[in-house]
Design a protein around this motif. Structure first.
Motif, PDB file in Angstrom:
ATOM      1  N   LYS A  50      50.672 -11.142 -49.692  1.00 33.61           N
ATOM      2  CA  LYS A  50      49.910 -12.380 -49.563  1.00 33.61           C
ATOM      3  C   LYS A  50      49.169 -12.771 -50.843  1.00 33.61           C
ATOM      4  CE  LYS A  50      49.107 -12.342 -44.576  1.00 33.61           C
ATOM      5  NZ  LYS A  50      48.082 -12.381 -43.509  1.00 33.61           N
ATOM      6  N   TYR A  51      48.752 -11.761 -51.639  1.00 33.94           N
ATOM      7  CA  TYR A  51      47.915 -12.062 -52.805  1.00 33.94           C
ATOM      8  C   TYR A  51      48.718 -12.065 -54.098  1.00 33.94           C
ATOM      9  CZ  TYR A  51      43.984 -11.919 -56.044  1.00 33.94           C
ATOM     10  OH  TYR A  51      43.113 -12.201 -57.049  1.00 33.94           O
TER      11      TYR A  51
ATOM     12  N   ARG B 214      51.342 -15.202 -56.812  1.00 31.11           N
ATOM     13  CA  ARG B 214      50.918 -15.344 -58.202  1.00 31.11           C
ATOM     14  C   ARG B 214      52.031 -14.948 -59.171  1.00 31.11           C
ATOM     15  NH1 ARG B 214      46.939 -15.041 -54.942  1.00 31.11           N
ATOM     16  NH2 ARG B 214      44.852 -15.835 -55.443  1.00 31.11           N
TER      17      ARG B 214
ATOM     18  N   GLN C 249      46.131 -20.286 -49.473  1.00 28.82           N
ATOM     19  CA  GLN C 249      46.236 -19.420 -50.646  1.00 28.82           C
ATOM     20  C   GLN C 249      47.478 -19.742 -51.472  1.00 28.82           C
ATOM     21  OE1 GLN C 249      43.936 -17.384 -51.786  1.00 28.82           O
ATOM     22  NE2 GLN C 249      42.616 -17.950 -50.066  1.00 28.82           N
ATOM     23  N   TYR C 250      48.596 -19.973 -50.797  1.00 26.99           N
ATOM     24  CA  TYR C 250      49.818 -20.331 -51.521  1.00 26.99           C
ATOM     25  C   TYR C 250      49.649 -21.668 -52.239  1.00 26.99           C
ATOM     26  CZ  TYR C 250      52.060 -16.635 -48.809  1.00 26.99           C
ATOM     27  OH  TYR C 250      52.399 -15.420 -48.256  1.00 26.99           O
TER      28      TYR C 250
ATOM     29  N   ARG D 158      46.897 -22.972 -53.397  1.00 26.07           N
ATOM     30  CA  ARG D 158      46.035 -22.813 -54.568  1.00 26.07           C
ATOM     31  C   ARG D 158      46.791 -22.201 -55.739  1.00 26.07           C
ATOM     32  NH1 ARG D 158      40.425 -20.768 -51.605  1.00 26.07           N
ATOM     33  NH2 ARG D 158      39.758 -22.844 -50.930  1.00 26.07           N
TER      34      ARG D 158
ATOM     35  N   SER E 249      38.445 -24.722 -54.965  1.00 24.57           N
ATOM     36  CA  SER E 249      39.369 -23.660 -55.354  1.00 24.57           C
ATOM     37  C   SER E 249      38.818 -22.877 -56.540  1.00 24.57           C
ATOM     38  CB  SER E 249      40.734 -24.264 -55.720  1.00 24.57           C
ATOM     39  OG  SER E 249      41.606 -23.269 -56.207  1.00 24.57           O
TER      40      SER E 249
END
Length: 204
Positions: free
Chosen positions: A7-8, A12, A62-63, A65, A117
């Motif tokens: 997820k994190y 990225r 999150q995706y 951002r 954000s």
């Protein structure tokens, strides 16, 4: 742990790889296209990422951002290339080139605040200081002096993010970047002074 990686970190890493891919495509099509077309393609990719991020924002914040952050990197790189890279140069003036970079940073700073954000705010802070560093290193005269004012304005922006949103990480990044630019600028000054002095002696 695996869930955090997925997820994190994975979004990225994917964002970085996508940005590298765009740069590679621009490099490949470079010999076959004029500079304005390469710049337009880069901006088009950035706009497309913004559109996808906006669509995903409600369900996958999150995706979204990360996509916003990738769009920042691409738009900034394209704006930089439009003046400082000969293969994509469509802007000849130093003032216009620096002004375009400043406009990109300010626009994304507004986006960071509206979207709340921290990722975007951090990237904006880093790229803003990078712009001021480039202004100081690559230009001379009054335009180079404006970089000091720019760093001060960026400091106010970091203070705003800190006081209004409690984004301590953004403030720390801004502080480290400001100190680094100051130290690096002093070293550049020390190397420029002897050359200018020696040049004057030889001409006088």
């Amino acid at each position: 742990f695996e869930e955090r990686i997925w997820k994190y970190w994975m979004p990225r890493v994917a964002g970085v790889l996508f940005a590298i891919g765009i740069a590679w495509v621009l490099y490949l099509v470079g010999p076959m296209t004029p500079p304005w077309m390469r710049v337009a393609f880069g901006y088009l990719c950035s706009v497309a990422l913004i559109g996808v991020a906006w669509k995903l924002e409600k369900n996958y914040l999150q995706y979204a951002r990360v996509l916003y952050g990738t769009a920042i990197g691409i738009s900034y790189f394209v704006s930089y290339a439009a003046h400082y890279i000969s293969a994509a140069r469509i802007i000849e003036s130093d003032t216009v080139g620096i002004g375009l970079l400043v406009a990109v940073v300010v626009a994304w700073g507004i986006v960071a605040q509206i979207r709340k954000s921290k990722i975007v705010a951090t990237l904006v802070t880093m790229l803003g200081h990078l712009t001021m560093g480039l202004t100081y290193i690559l230009t001379e005269g009054d335009l180079a002096k404006y970089s000091i004012v720019g760093v001060a304005i960026l400091g106010l922006g970091s203070a705003f993010f800190l006081l209004y949103n409690r984004w301590y990480y953004v403030a720390v990044v801004g502080l480290v970047a400001a100190i680094s630019i100051t130290r690096f600028g002093q070293s550049i000054l020390s190397t420029r002074r002897p050359s200018s002095t020696s040049g004057c002696r030889s001409d006088c």
